[in-house]
Design an enzyme around this catalytic site. Structure first.
Site, PDB file in Angstrom:
ATOM      1  N   GLU A 286       0.803  -1.223   0.000  1.00  0.00           N
ATOM      2  CA  GLU A 286       0.000   0.000   0.000  1.00  0.00           C
ATOM      3  C   GLU A 286       0.833   1.268   0.000  1.00  0.00           C
ATOM      4  O   GLU A 286       0.566   2.209  -0.755  1.00  0.00           O
ATOM      5  CB  GLU A 286      -0.946   0.031   1.208  1.00  0.00           C
ATOM      6  CG  GLU A 286      -2.099  -0.953   1.103  1.00  0.00           C
ATOM      7  CD  GLU A 286      -1.726  -2.364   1.523  1.00  0.00           C
ATOM      8  OE1 GLU A 286      -0.595  -2.537   2.048  1.00  0.00           O
ATOM      9  OE2 GLU A 286      -2.536  -3.277   1.345  1.00  0.00           O
TER      10      GLU A 286
ATOM     11  N   HIS B  31     -10.699  -4.044  10.861  1.00  0.00           N
ATOM     12  CA  HIS B  31     -11.270  -3.944   9.523  1.00  0.00           C
ATOM     13  C   HIS B  31     -12.589  -3.191   9.483  1.00  0.00           C
ATOM     14  O   HIS B  31     -13.335  -3.311   8.523  1.00  0.00           O
ATOM     15  CB  HIS B  31     -11.465  -5.342   8.911  1.00  0.00           C
ATOM     16  CG  HIS B  31     -10.188  -6.017   8.547  1.00  0.00           C
ATOM     17  ND1 HIS B  31      -9.334  -6.536   9.486  1.00  0.00           N
ATOM     18  CD2 HIS B  31      -9.591  -6.227   7.350  1.00  0.00           C
ATOM     19  CE1 HIS B  31      -8.276  -7.064   8.892  1.00  0.00           C
ATOM     20  NE2 HIS B  31      -8.412  -6.882   7.591  1.00  0.00           N
TER      21      HIS B  31
END
Ligand SMILES: Cc1ncc(C[n+]2csc(CCOP(=O)(O)OP(=O)(O)O)c2C)c(N)n1
Ligand SMILES: [Mg+2]
Lengths: 465, 335
Positions: A199, A268
Site C-alpha cells: 500500500e 477492519h
C-alpha cells in the site's frame, strides 16, 4: 574590501554563543573550508568554516568571549591583494554589517522570541462555492452501487487515456468486491494494474505517476489498509501543490470501502472520514445513492486534486436509479437534501443516510417532520445547506459510524456555533459509533454502531418529546 | 561507541573517457554546488535561512556525474538534501537561494523551503522531507514514462539511511516486475544522521539489496566524477532500453553535519579530514585537469570567479526579493 566574519547562527534557535577557540591566528591565510573557530551554541560546540579566502587580518572578538550575539563581526579577512596589516588597523572598530536584509535577520529573530500581544492578521480563508448541480432529466437505469462505480471508471477511462486503475486484485480477480468487473478485459493490463500487497509503495507510485501527468485511481482493498499509505497520501499527495508554490499538483483518486462491514472486528471496521477531512489539500467524498456514487466518482477522477473517495461495503449491493449518460456528473462540495422537513435537521453521509431516512420515516409516524441532509462531500463541507436547514428547523442531529470524538459531528457542531448559534432551540446531538474499537461479537457489534433507534431517540431529545 | 568501519568494497569500474571541455564543465558544475552550499551555510549562520538545511558538500560528484548522462525530459526526485540536485538539473541558483530565504521569487514562492522545491520545467519533482518517500514517487514517475512511452527515465536518489525503509523494497519489486525505467542512486555517505551504515544495516553492501529482485546493481566510487559518469551511462542506457530498473550505490561522503545544527560527534575529525584530503571530488578533477594538460591555473581561476559571481548574485537576489504576499497563505491548496 575586507570581508567580515560574522558570528553565525548554528541552530534554528541560537541567538548568541561563546567563541571557545580560534583555530586560525591573525596573519594566517585561510581558504574556504578551513575551520576558523569553535563556537559553543545553545546545543553543542560547533566548528565554523571559512567561506571566503584570504588572510585572517584581525580577530575582533577574542576567544573565551561569551554571549556574542549572532551576526556580530568577530573577525576580518583581507583579500589576496589587500594589505592585511592595513585592514587590521582600519577595521579595528568593527563596522556595522552591510545594510542588507542580513541585518534585519537578528532583529527579526529577537522580535520573534518576545511575547507578542498581537499576531499579524492572516487574511481570511477564501470561500469557493461549489459548481452548480444541474437537474438531471436524462435516462436512468436501476443498478447496484458496484455497477455504478464500475461504469463511472469505465466512462472516464474511455474519455481520458491518462486515467488508469491500480490496486490489489483489481484486474484478473475483477476486484476484491467485484467493483472493477470487466475493466481489465476492456482496457488491458497497461491501464488496469494488479499490484503487490504494497500500500505505501503503490500509493506513492500513484502520486509520482500523478506528478508525471497521469490520473491514477488507486484502489485500497479497504481503507483500513490505507493507514499503511497515510504518509504518501498526506505528506506527498495533499501537500505538494502548496509546497511547490502551485507547480506540482497531483490528480489522483484514492478509493475503496470505508466504515463498518459485517463482523470483521476492530482492525477492519473503521470510518476514516474525519481523518482525511482534517487535511487541507485533500477533497473527501462519501456518497450514499447510486447516482451520487457514479456522478461524484466521475468528478473525482476529473478533479486536478487528490480526492479521497469513501465507499461502503454494505452499500455495494444496494440498487438505485442511476443516470446512464456519460456526461452525468455530480459536483464535489454540495450536500443533497434527501428529505424535506421542518422540525429537525438530520445530517448524515454514506450508509448513515439510510439510517436517517428510516428514522425520518418512523418519526413522521410520530408527527415529527425531519429534514435529512446527505452530505455527500465531507471536504469541502457544504455548511450553507446545513445552516439554511437549521435556520428553519432550529434543531440538529448528526450521524456517523466513526467515533464522536473530534469527528464530523463535532466539526458540524462547531460550525453551527459559529454560524447559527442564535437559531438553535436545543443543543446539537451526535449519534456516532461507541468510543471503543469495534467488537466482533454480533450483539456487541450492534451495540457499538449507530442504529435507527439511536437516531430516533436523539431527535426526540432535541425536540423535547 | 566506536563504529566498525569497513573499507568500502568498490567494484572495478571503468572511468569515462571525456574530452577536456567536458571535464571542465563537470568541474565547474561541481564547484557551483560547492560554492552555493558554502554560501547557503553562511547565510544560515546570518539567520537568513531557517529551519533545517542539509548541505551536499562532499557529494557533488554523484549528482553532477549522474545528471551529465541524462537527456532533457528525464525526471529526477530526491530527498531533503536537494540543493545540489536542483543546480545539476539546471535550475536557477537565484530561485533556489530565494526559496532558502523564503522569498516570493523562490521556486516554491517561499512556501516549501530548503527541503521542498520543485520545477516542472526541469522535471525536478522534489525535495521530499520524509526519508524514502521519494522512492515510490520516483517509481511512479518511471511508471508514467513507460505508460506514455516517452523514452525518458527517472533518476531516484536516496540515502544509506533510507535504504532500510520498507517502501524501498515495495518499489524495487514493482519496478522490476513492471520493468520501469528508473535508476535508483543510493548516495551512501556512510551516515544517516548520526548512525553509521554499520550500525543501521545488517548487510552493508547496500547495492546487493537489489539482487533478489533481479535488478542489476553496482557499487561505484562516488568521489570520482569519471567513475560516476561511466556507471551512469550504463545504468541509464539499461533503463532507457526498456530492460527495467538499475541500482547504483555511490560511495560518497558528506563533510558537513547532517543539518546545520549537527556537531557531528559520531565521527572523528581525522576521518573527515582524510576524506577531504585524499578523496575530494573537486580536487581530484582539478588535479586531473592540470596534470593532463587539459587546463591551466588561469583558466581554472576564471571558472572559480565565474562560479563565485553566480553564487554572489544568487545570494543578493535571495536577500533583496520580498517575502511572499500574505494572500499567498491561501493559494495553492487546491487547484
Ligand atoms: C520517515 C522519516 N523518519 C525519520 C526522519 C528524520 N530524518 C531525517 S534525515 C534522516 C537520516 C537519513 O539518512 P540518509 O538516508 O542516509 O540520508 P542523508 O541525510 O545521509 O543524505 C532522518 C532519520 C524523516 N525525515 N523521515
Ligand atoms: Mg546517509
Amino acid at each position: 574590501m575586507p570581508v567580515e566574519i560574522l558570528m553565525p547562527a548554528l541552530s534554528p534557535t541560537m541567538t548568541e554563543g561563546k567563541i571557545s577557540k580560534w583555530l586560525k591566528q591573525e596573519g594566517d591565510s585561510v581558504k574556504s573550508g578551513d575551520v576558523l573557530a569553535e563556537i559553543e551554541t545553545d546545543k553543542a560546540t560547533m566548528e565554523v568554516e571559512a567561506v571566503d579566502e584570504g588572510i585572517l587580518a584581525k580577530i575582533v572578538v577574542p576567544e573565551g568571549t561569551d554571549h556574542v550575539a549572532v551576526n556580530t563581526p568577530i573577525g576580518l579577512i583581507a583579500g589576496e591583494d589587500e594589505d592585511a596589516a592595513e585592514v587590521a588597523r582600519s577595521g579595528a572598530s568593527p563596522t556595522q554589517p552591510k545594510s542588507t536584509p542580513a541585518q534585519e535577520a537578528p532583529v527579526e529573530q529577537v522580535a520573534a522570541t518576545k511575547p507578542q500581544t498581537k499576531a499579524p492578521a492572516a487574511p481570511a480563508s477564501p470561500h469557493v462555492a461549489p459548481e452548480p448541480e444541474l437537474e438531471w432529466t436524462g435516462k436512468t437505469e436501476m443498478m447496484t452501487v458496484r455497477e455504478a462505480l464500475r461504469d463511472a471508471m469505465a466512462e472516464e477511462m474511455r474519455r481520458d487515456k491518462s486515467v488508469f486503475l491500480m490496486g490489489e486484485e483489481v484486474g484478473e480477480y475483477q476486484g476484491a468486491y467485484k467493483v472493477s468487473q470487466g475493466l481489465l478485459q476492456e482496457f488491458g493490463n497497461r491501464r488496469v494494474v494488479d499490484t503487490p500487497i504494497t500500500e505505501h509503495g503503490f500509493a506513492g507510485l500513484g502520486v509520482g505517476a500523478g506528478f508525471g501527468g497521469l490520473k491514477p485511481i488507486v484502489e485500497f482493498m479497504t481503507f483500513n489498509f490505507a493507514m499503511q499509505a497515510m504518509d504518501q497520501i498526506i505528506n506527498s499527495a495533499a501537500k505538494t501543490l502548496y509546497m511547490s508554490g502551485g507547480q506540482m499538483g497531483c490528480p489522483i483518486v484514492f478509493r475503496g470501502p470505508n466504515g463498518i462491514a459485517s463482523r470483521v472486528a476492530a482492525q477492519h471496521s473503521q470510518c476514516y472520514a474525519s481523518w482525511y477531512a482534517h487535511v487541507p489539500g485533500l477533497k473527501v467524498v462519501a456518497p450514499y445513492t447510486g447516482a451520487d456514487f457514479k456522478g461524484l466518482l466521475k468528478s473525482a477522477i476529473r478533479d486536478p486534486n487528490p480526492v479521497i473517495f469513501l465507499e461502503h461495503e454494505l452499500l455495494y449491493g444496494s440498487s438505485f436509479e442511476v443516470p446512464v449518460d456519460g456526461d452525468y456528473i455530480v459536483p464535489i462540495g454540495k450536500a443533497r437534501v434527501a428529505r424535506k422537513g421542518d422540525a429537525v435537521t438530520i445530517v448524515a453521509f454514506s450508509r448513515s443516510v439510510m439510517l436517517a431516512m428510516e428514522a425520518a420515516e418512523a418519526l413522521a409516524a410520530d408527527g415529527i417532520s425531519a429534514e435529512v441532509i446527505d452530505l455527500r462531500s465531507i471536504r469541502p463541507l457544504d455548511i450553507e445547506t446545513i445552516v439554511a436547514s437549521v435556520k428553519k428547523t432550529n434543531r440538529i442531529v448528526t450521524i456517523e459510524e466513526g467515533w464522536a470524538a473530534m469527528g464530523i459531528g463535532s466539526e458540524i457542531a462547531a460550525l453551527i456555533m459559529e454560524n447559527a448559534f442564535d437559531w438553535l432551540d436545543a443543543p446539537l446531538r451526535r449519534v456516532a459509533g461507541k468510543d471503543v474499537p469495534l467488537p466482533y461479537a454480533a450483539n456487541l457489534e450492534q451495540l457499538a454502531i449507530p442504529q435507527v433507534a439511536d437516531v430516533v431517540a436523539a431527535v426526540k431529545e432535541v425536540t423535547y418529546r | 561507541m566506536a563504529t566498525a568501519r569497513r573499507k568500502p568494497r568498490v567494484v572495478e569500474v571503468e572511468e569515462a573517457e571525456v574530452p577536456a571541455a567536458q571535464l571542465l564543465q563537470l568541474y565547474r558544475d561541481m564547484l557551483l554546488i560547492r560554492r552555493f552550499e558554502e554560501k547557503a551555510g553562511q547565510m544560515y549562520g546570518m539567520g537568513l535561512i531557517g529551519g533545517f538545511c542539509h548541505l551536499y558538500i562532499g557529494q557533488e560528484a554523484v549528482v553532477v556525474g549522474m545528471q551529465s548522462e541524462t537527456i532533457e525530459g528525464d525526471s529526477v526526485v530526491t530527498s531533503y538534501r536537494d540543493h545540489g540536485h536542483m543546480l545539476a538539473c539546471g535550475m536557477d541558483p537565484k530561485g533556489v537561494m530565494a526559496e532558502l530565504t523564503g522569498r516570493r521569487t523562490g521556486y516554491s514562492k517561499g512556501k516549501g523551503g530548503s527541503m521542498h522545491m520543485f520545477s516542472r520545467e526541469k522535471r525536478f519533482y522534489g525535495g521530499h522531507g520524509i526519508v524514502a518517500a521519494q522512492v515510490p514517487i520516483g517509481t511512479g514517475l518511471a511508471f508514467s514514462h513507460r505508460y506514455n512511452e516517452d523514452g525518458h527515465v527517472c533518476l531516484t536518489y536516496l540515502g544509506d539511511g533510507a535504504i532500510n525503509q520498507g517502501q524501498v523494497y515495495e518499489s524495487f519489486n514493482m519496478a522490476a516486475l513492471w520493468k520501469l525505467p528508473v535508476v535508483y542512486v543510493i548516495e551512501n555517505n556512510r551516515y544517516g544522521m548520526g548512525t553509521s551504515v554499520a550500525r543501521a544495516s545488517a548487510s552493508q553492501d547496500l547495492f546487493t539489496r537489489a539482487q533478489p529482485y533481479g535488478i542489476p546493481a553496482q557499487q561505484v566510487d562516488g568521489m570520482n566524477i569519471l567513475a560516476v559518469k561511466a556507471a551512469a551511462e550504463v545504468a541509464i542506457k539499461h533503463a532507457r532500453s526498456g530492460a527495467g530498473p538499475y541500482v547504483l550505490e555511490m560511495m560518497t561522503y558528506r563533510y558537513r553535519g547532517h543539518s546545520m545544527s549537527d556537531p557531528a560527534k559520531y565521527r572523528s575529525k581525522d576521518e573527515v579530514n582524510r576524506m577531504r584530503a585524499e578523496h575530494d571530488c573537486i580536487d581530484q578533477a582539478r588535479k586531473r585537469l592540470i596534470d593532463g594538460n587539459m587546463s591551466d591555473e588561469n583558466a581554472l581561476k576564471a571558472i572559480d570567479k565565474e562560479v563565485k559571481d553566480i553564487v554572489a548574485a544568487a545570494a543578493q537576489f535571495a536577500q533583496d526579493s520580498p517575502e511572499p504576499d500574505p494572500s499567498e497563505l491561501w493559494t495553492d491548496i487546491l487547484k
